[in-house]
Scaffold this active site. Structure first.
Site, short mmCIF file in Angstrom:
data_model
loop_
_atom_site.label_atom_id
_atom_site.label_comp_id
_atom_site.label_asym_id
_atom_site.label_seq_id
_atom_site.Cartn_x
_atom_site.Cartn_y
_atom_site.Cartn_z
N ILE A 175 -14.18 -97.28 -26.81
CA ILE A 175 -14.14 -95.98 -26.14
C ILE A 175 -13.90 -94.91 -27.20
O ILE A 175 -12.84 -94.87 -27.83
CB ILE A 175 -13.00 -95.92 -25.09
CG1 ILE A 175 -13.09 -97.10 -24.12
CG2 ILE A 175 -13.02 -94.58 -24.36
CD1 ILE A 175 -14.22 -97.03 -23.15
N ARG A 177 -14.48 -90.62 -27.97
CA ARG A 177 -14.87 -89.36 -27.36
C ARG A 177 -16.12 -88.81 -28.04
O ARG A 177 -16.35 -89.04 -29.23
CB ARG A 177 -13.72 -88.36 -27.40
CG ARG A 177 -13.47 -87.73 -28.75
CD ARG A 177 -12.22 -86.87 -28.71
NE ARG A 177 -12.11 -86.02 -29.88
CZ ARG A 177 -11.01 -85.37 -30.23
NH1 ARG A 177 -9.91 -85.48 -29.48
NH2 ARG A 177 -10.99 -84.60 -31.30
N LEU A 191 -12.59 -93.54 -35.35
CA LEU A 191 -11.76 -93.68 -36.54
C LEU A 191 -12.26 -94.85 -37.37
O LEU A 191 -12.85 -95.80 -36.85
CB LEU A 191 -10.30 -93.87 -36.14
CG LEU A 191 -9.70 -92.71 -35.34
CD1 LEU A 191 -8.24 -92.98 -35.03
CD2 LEU A 191 -9.83 -91.39 -36.09
N GLU A 238 -15.90 -108.53 -25.80
CA GLU A 238 -15.34 -107.80 -24.66
C GLU A 238 -16.03 -108.16 -23.36
O GLU A 238 -15.38 -108.24 -22.30
CB GLU A 238 -15.44 -106.29 -24.91
CG GLU A 238 -14.46 -105.73 -25.92
CD GLU A 238 -14.98 -105.78 -27.35
OE1 GLU A 238 -14.29 -105.26 -28.24
OE2 GLU A 238 -16.08 -106.32 -27.57
N ASP A 287 -5.71 -83.14 -27.14
CA ASP A 287 -5.75 -84.60 -27.04
C ASP A 287 -4.44 -85.16 -26.48
O ASP A 287 -3.58 -84.42 -26.00
CB ASP A 287 -6.11 -85.23 -28.39
CG ASP A 287 -5.10 -84.89 -29.48
OD1 ASP A 287 -3.89 -85.00 -29.22
OD2 ASP A 287 -5.52 -84.53 -30.59
#
Length: 487
Positions: A175, A177, A191, A238, A287
């Site tokens: 996930i 953004r 990141l 996953e 955030d």
């Protein structure tokens, strides 16, 4: 609670009074976030905005706004059952061969669950009922929320990003953004340690002149979404874990424009690529810390295809000062973490990530202390054992007579059992969340461990204090008299 897709899950929530449909016209610019924030703060229901201002597509918010709904999304009836899920993950992380036939029989339920794990590929799927491609692609047609007044642009928040490294069989789900910057372009903010970013770096090194394929699913079923944020073993896909949560195999289909598998029941799928040489300045955005973050350059995701279901639902959230959905997710997943940590460190009694600590920045651990220096070993273990705690800045270790979830208890332990010089461990130049502007360098900062345990020989030369306890006979006698005292 079993379901096959997001719509079936929403029906189940509605039957339980956990979903409210809002028929009034609500603007995705600020208004939806304000309503979602107020609703989450009072532990309210999931919200389906059926009439977004300027759009035909309904918007789903606050889906995981309570720990109970997180548990339901993971196929469990309540948050207590998440401990059992954590035990299964601990088993998968380090499976031990059974020591005999009796133990083998005891493990059969776990192995039966594992049989549900492999994904199933379909030839056609609901997520590709509508296909938009080429010049017809227009991300501005989606009701993407603008959550805070000083946010630079609308932001996709619940996009499930699917990537694959050039030398890996396993596809990664994460996930991240995504800032809207053009009708067919988004900024992919991931990141450097996250799976998608690692796949991208490996691709750049292998194919420096080839675009990197990416697909993003919006409105996947909750099990698949939650699988992407759960601390599963690196070797476990996953999609496989989502099948375990759901109780039946995850159904996937190949993307139209690349070989990436996407959830067959997803509401919307964005397909495209990242040019290895194209970046753009991302942010600022409000955030989960409660602040607007700094701007930074990240890769640009070019969307070549949009596929979707008929009457698609756009799934979204907002982030801000806790409590928000990430904080609620952290609170629920806290119960999953505990058995995983206990597998490696059996002396751990409880582990708690206070929601006000921005989901993961502070941890309180209680242990059955066994030797001098034990608390420091546990600190190091928390920071190193699971990747999820790489960014935890503060770890407080207490004895098992302290309630880790009661700040009055924890503060009492710190102020009576801790000497700042002896019992504070500082480590410099460690990985820190890029969003943590308090660190001196972006992505690099320090950590603090606080030993708030009773001290053993070797840790102190003083006679240690003896806690005050009550006479239980007197307590029982006063209990019997209490109603007569008029107090």
């Amino acid at each position: 609670m079993k379901y096959r897709d997001l719509r079936e899950f929403l029906n189940l929530l509605e039957q339980q009074g956990e979903l409210v449909r809002v028929k009034q016209e609500i603007d995705p610019y600020l208004e939806m976030a304000e309503i979602a924030d107020r609703t989450l703060r009072k532990a309210g229901p999931a919200i389906l905005f059926e009439n977004p201002k300027g759009y035909q597509m309904p918007v789903l918010c606050n889906l995981f706004g309570t720990p109970k709904r997180v548990a339901l999304g993971m196929g469990q009836e309540n948050t207590q059952a998440l401990r059992e899920l954590g035990k299964l993950l601990a088993f998968l992380k380090e499976p031990e061969p059974p020591k005999g036939f009796k133990e083998l029989l005891g493990q059969l339920p776990q192995w039966k669950q594992i049989l549900n794990m492999p994904s199933k590929t379909r030839d056609n799927a609901a997520c590709q009922q509508i296909v938009i491609e080429g010049d017809a692609v227009n991300l501005y047609d989606l009701p993407i929320m603008h959550c805070h007044e000083e946010d630079i642009a609308p932001l996709i928040t619940w996009g499930l990003t699917i990537t694959q490294g050039p030398h890996k069989k396993r596809q990664n789900l994460g996930i991240y953004r995504q800032q809207l910057i053009a009708k067919n372009k988004l900024i992919m903010r991931w990141l450097s340690h996250r799976g998608g970013a690692l796949d991208f770096q490996e691709w750049k090194a292998t194919y420096p002149d080839k675009p990197f394929p990416v697909s993003v699913a919006i409105g996947a079923d909750p099990a698949t979404i939650l699988a992407a944020v759960t601390p599963i073993p690196d070797t476990l896909p996953e999609y496989a874990f989502a099948g375990l949560l759901r109780g039946h195999k995850t159904e996937v289909i190949k993307s139209i424009s690349n070989q990436l598998d996407v959830p067959a029941s997803a509401e919307i799928v964005l397909e495209g690529y990242i040019d290895v040489n194209e970046t753009a300045l991302e942010g600022p955005y409000g955030d989960h810390t409660g602040y607007y973050n700094e701007q930074e350059y990240f890769p640009v995701f070019t969307v070549t295809h949009i596929t979707m279901r008929k009457d698609a639902i756009y799934h979204s959230t907002y982030t801000g000062r806790p409590p928000d959905e990430p904080a609620v997710l952290g609170e629920a997943l806290n119960e999953v973490f505990i058995p995983i940590l206990q597998k490696q460190f059996p002396e751990i009694v409880d582990f708690y990530l206070p929601p006000e600590g921005c989901s993961y920045r502070l941890a309180v651990v209680t242990i059955k202390k066994q030797y001098a220096g034990h608390a420091k070993r546990v600190m190091m273990g928390v920071w190193s054992f699971l990747r999820q705690f790489m960014y935890t800045k503060f770890v407080i270790v207490c004895d098992d007579d302290i309630n880790a979830r009661n700040w009055k208890d924890v503060i009492w332990a710190i102020t009576t059992r801790c000497d700042p010089s002896r019992d504070t461990t500082l480590i410099e130049n460690t990985p820190i969340d890029y969003l943590d502007f308090a660190s001196p360098i972006a992505g690099l900062g320090s950590k603090m461990g606080i030993d708030a345990t009773n001290k053993w020989n070797g840790e102190t030369i003083r006679e240690w204090g003896k806690p005050i306890t009550k006479n239980q006979q007197v307590v029982q006698h006063i209990d019997e008299l209490w109603d007569q005292l008029g107090l």
